[in-house]
Design a protein around this motif. Structure first.
Motif, PDB file in Angstrom:
ATOM      1  N   ASN A  41       0.807  -1.226   0.000  1.00 21.36           N
ATOM      2  CA  ASN A  41       0.000   0.000   0.000  1.00 21.36           C
ATOM      3  C   ASN A  41       0.839   1.275   0.000  1.00 21.36           C
ATOM      4  OD1 ASN A  41      -2.501  -1.223  -0.080  1.00 21.36           O
ATOM      5  ND2 ASN A  41      -2.698  -1.352   2.141  1.00 21.36           N
ATOM      6  N   VAL A  42       2.160   1.120   0.129  1.00 21.18           N
ATOM      7  CA  VAL A  42       3.041   2.288   0.109  1.00 21.18           C
ATOM      8  C   VAL A  42       3.288   2.701  -1.339  1.00 21.18           C
ATOM      9  CG1 VAL A  42       5.287   3.226   0.755  1.00 21.18           C
ATOM     10  CG2 VAL A  42       4.157   1.557   2.246  1.00 21.18           C
ATOM     11  N   ILE A  43       2.937   3.941  -1.676  1.00 20.14           N
ATOM     12  CA  ILE A  43       3.117   4.387  -3.062  1.00 20.14           C
ATOM     13  C   ILE A  43       4.313   5.330  -3.226  1.00 20.14           C
ATOM     14  CG2 ILE A  43       0.709   4.061  -3.687  1.00 20.14           C
ATOM     15  CD1 ILE A  43       0.272   7.034  -3.329  1.00 20.14           C
ATOM     16  N   SER A  44       4.759   5.977  -2.140  1.00 22.69           N
ATOM     17  CA  SER A  44       5.924   6.853  -2.248  1.00 22.69           C
ATOM     18  C   SER A  44       6.451   7.193  -0.865  1.00 22.69           C
ATOM     19  CB  SER A  44       5.579   8.147  -3.004  1.00 22.69           C
ATOM     20  OG  SER A  44       4.675   8.931  -2.261  1.00 22.69           O
ATOM     21  N   VAL A  45       7.711   7.643  -0.828  1.00 18.52           N
ATOM     22  CA  VAL A  45       8.306   8.185   0.394  1.00 18.52           C
ATOM     23  C   VAL A  45       8.906   9.538   0.054  1.00 18.52           C
ATOM     24  CG1 VAL A  45       8.788   5.934   1.427  1.00 18.52           C
ATOM     25  CG2 VAL A  45      10.519   7.014  -0.025  1.00 18.52           C
ATOM     26  N   ARG A  46       8.913  10.440   1.014  1.00 17.80           N
ATOM     27  CA  ARG A  46       9.486  11.772   0.793  1.00 17.80           C
ATOM     28  C   ARG A  46      10.440  12.094   1.940  1.00 17.80           C
ATOM     29  NH1 ARG A  46       4.418  12.148   2.682  1.00 17.80           N
ATOM     30  NH2 ARG A  46       4.039  13.460   4.509  1.00 17.80           N
ATOM     31  N   PHE A  47      11.475  12.827   1.621  1.00 22.27           N
ATOM     32  CA  PHE A  47      12.494  13.133   2.628  1.00 22.27           C
ATOM     33  C   PHE A  47      13.366  14.267   2.117  1.00 22.27           C
ATOM     34  CE2 PHE A  47      14.113   9.989  -0.278  1.00 22.27           C
ATOM     35  CZ  PHE A  47      15.384  10.422  -0.582  1.00 22.27           C
ATOM     36  N   GLY A  48      14.226  14.772   2.999  1.00 21.09           N
ATOM     37  CA  GLY A  48      15.228  15.759   2.597  1.00 21.09           C
ATOM     38  C   GLY A  48      14.688  17.174   2.556  1.00 21.09           C
ATOM     39  N   TYR A  49      15.593  18.108   2.305  1.00 23.91           N
ATOM     40  CA  TYR A  49      15.227  19.498   2.103  1.00 23.91           C
ATOM     41  C   TYR A  49      16.118  20.106   1.029  1.00 23.91           C
ATOM     42  CZ  TYR A  49      13.871  24.215   2.531  1.00 23.91           C
ATOM     43  OH  TYR A  49      13.380  25.443   2.211  1.00 23.91           O
ATOM     44  N   PRO A  50      15.510  20.648  -0.066  1.00 21.55           N
ATOM     45  CA  PRO A  50      14.070  20.650  -0.281  1.00 21.55           C
ATOM     46  C   PRO A  50      13.534  19.225  -0.445  1.00 21.55           C
ATOM     47  CG  PRO A  50      15.218  21.343  -2.261  1.00 21.55           C
ATOM     48  CD  PRO A  50      16.255  21.258  -1.184  1.00 21.55           C
ATOM     49  N   PRO A  51      12.287  18.994  -0.033  1.00 21.16           N
ATOM     50  CA  PRO A  51      11.757  17.631  -0.028  1.00 21.16           C
ATOM     51  C   PRO A  51      11.791  16.997  -1.416  1.00 21.16           C
ATOM     52  CG  PRO A  51      10.328  19.119   1.178  1.00 21.16           C
ATOM     53  CD  PRO A  51      11.321  19.978   0.454  1.00 21.16           C
ATOM     54  N   GLN A  52      12.177  15.734  -1.465  1.00 19.13           N
ATOM     55  CA  GLN A  52      12.111  14.975  -2.712  1.00 19.13           C
ATOM     56  C   GLN A  52      11.286  13.723  -2.472  1.00 19.13           C
ATOM     57  OE1 GLN A  52      15.804  12.819  -3.848  1.00 19.13           O
ATOM     58  NE2 GLN A  52      16.750  13.891  -2.133  1.00 19.13           N
ATOM     59  N   THR A  53      10.634  13.266  -3.523  1.00 15.08           N
ATOM     60  CA  THR A  53       9.742  12.120  -3.424  1.00 15.08           C
ATOM     61  C   THR A  53      10.267  10.980  -4.288  1.00 15.08           C
ATOM     62  OG1 THR A  53       7.812  13.537  -3.036  1.00 15.08           O
ATOM     63  CG2 THR A  53       7.392  11.297  -3.818  1.00 15.08           C
ATOM     64  N   VAL A  54      10.258   9.786  -3.726  1.00 17.89           N
ATOM     65  CA  VAL A  54      10.635   8.585  -4.467  1.00 17.89           C
ATOM     66  C   VAL A  54       9.400   7.696  -4.573  1.00 17.89           C
ATOM     67  CG1 VAL A  54      12.085   6.523  -4.511  1.00 17.89           C
ATOM     68  CG2 VAL A  54      13.024   8.695  -3.681  1.00 17.89           C
ATOM     69  N   LYS A  55       8.963   7.444  -5.797  1.00 15.87           N
ATOM     70  CA  LYS A  55       7.820   6.572  -5.997  1.00 15.87           C
ATOM     71  C   LYS A  55       8.255   5.117  -5.845  1.00 15.87           C
ATOM     72  CE  LYS A  55       5.260   9.765  -8.962  1.00 15.87           C
ATOM     73  NZ  LYS A  55       4.602   9.976 -10.277  1.00 15.87           N
ATOM     74  N   ILE A  56       7.395   4.323  -5.251  1.00 10.84           N
ATOM     75  CA  ILE A  56       7.726   2.928  -4.991  1.00 10.84           C
ATOM     76  C   ILE A  56       7.340   2.061  -6.187  1.00 10.84           C
ATOM     77  CG2 ILE A  56       7.409   0.994  -3.415  1.00 10.84           C
ATOM     78  CD1 ILE A  56       8.805   3.541  -2.280  1.00 10.84           C
TER      79      ILE A  56
END
Length: 313
Positions: A41-56
């Protein structure tokens, strides 16, 4: 490696993985076990600054954490698929026929797949940073990043003084940059246009008084967010499942229903007296208590006095 992980609706927890060469999929498995969720059910994670998103997907889960840019101590936000679970709605909020009784700031529609969606206003703090809060919430579900959005606006202005010149800004770029970095400075169309470009997302501003959308960069990006504007305050539009980013390319019919539903929310709010025409309405300075007519007089007063706290008279 230790991470502070936030899963919407489940709060924050610390998740640890052993070793420095772990894969993203291994971290996701630990997160799933820690929070009691299904990893699928996890579709993405976001982290860092500026925020970046990694799609699963099949490619990202086999990437080492170090290659992605994740290091120990990072704060990670996890986005889940919408499960449209209405079980958290209390019995007193249901009508006799089993339907959910909608609030004044909510509206609903049934998508083509038969799933009922409820959209609603998400209220952000009224502290002169509401525009940045609304966009930050829509993009990251986290208004603590609002200050960073101000900084991104300032950076863009200083890097492109030809586009953002004195004629556009109303003052020299350096002065405007110093001004917008102040937490009490209101954001508007210039900031929306810049953040739309920086975040690679169209921004649809729904004017509650005019009952119409002003769309920023809709021709450039398939994804869009919706923010409400009352005349002096911005809020976000979300579904009850916390969906805030919509993709017109993926499902155009669904997005049309989202826009119609948002207009219905704005109509309800206008009827409830939650908007006013900032061009005509009397606005009071909450610092010196003088009253002004329209945005132009407000701007002149703010420029001459430095006062930034205004409200409806």
């Amino acid at each position: 490696m230790r991470f502070k992980v936030n899963v919407s609706g489940k709060g924050d927890k610390v998740v640890s993985v052993d070793g420095n060469e772990k894969l993203l999929g291994e971290l996701l498995q630990e997160i799933a076990e820690t929070f009691g969720i299904d990893m699928d059910n996890v579709i993405s994670v976001r982290f860092g600054y500026p925020p970046q998103t990694v799609k699963i997907n099949d490619e990202s889960i086999v990437r080492p954490l170090e290659d992605i840019g994740l290091s120990s101590g990072e704060k990670i936000g996890v986005t889940l698929k919408n499960d449209n679970d209405m079980s958290n709605i209390s019995p007193q909020n249901k009508q006799n026929n089993g339907e959910v009784a909608l609030k004044d700031n909510q509206s609903s529609f049934v998508a083509d797949d038969g799933v009922k969606w409820i959209l609603q206003q998400h209220v952000v703090p009224d502290d002169n940073s509401c525009l940045f809060h609304a966009i930050s919430y829509c993009m990251y579900k986290d208004i603590s990043l609002s200050k960073g959005l101000r900084e991104r606006v300032a950076k863009e202005i200083m890097q492109d003084k030809e586009t953002y010149n004195e004629a556009i800004l109303g003052k020299a770029p350096r002065l405007y940059m110093d001004w917008i970095l102040q937490k009490d400075s209101w954001g508007g169309g210039i900031e929306i246009a810049i953040l739309s470009k920086v975040l690679n997302v169209a921004v649809y501003v729904l004017d509650i008084d005019a009952l119409k959308f002003e769309k920023f960069n809709e021709d450039k990006y398939d994804e869009f967010i919706i923010i409400l504007f009352s005349g002096v305050h911005y809020d976000a539009i979300e579904s009850t499942t916390k969906k805030t980013v919509f993709n017109v390319k993926t499902d155009e019919a669904f997005c049309q229903m989202v826009l119609a539903c948002s207009l219905e929310i704005a109509t309800k709010m206008k009827k409830g007296g939650k908007s006013f025409n900032s061009q005509k309405a009397n606005i009071v300075c909450n610092i010196c208590h003088k009253t002004f007519m329209g945005e132009r007089e407000i701007a002149k007063h703010a420029e001459s006095t430095g006062h930034t706290d205004f409200g409806q008279a």
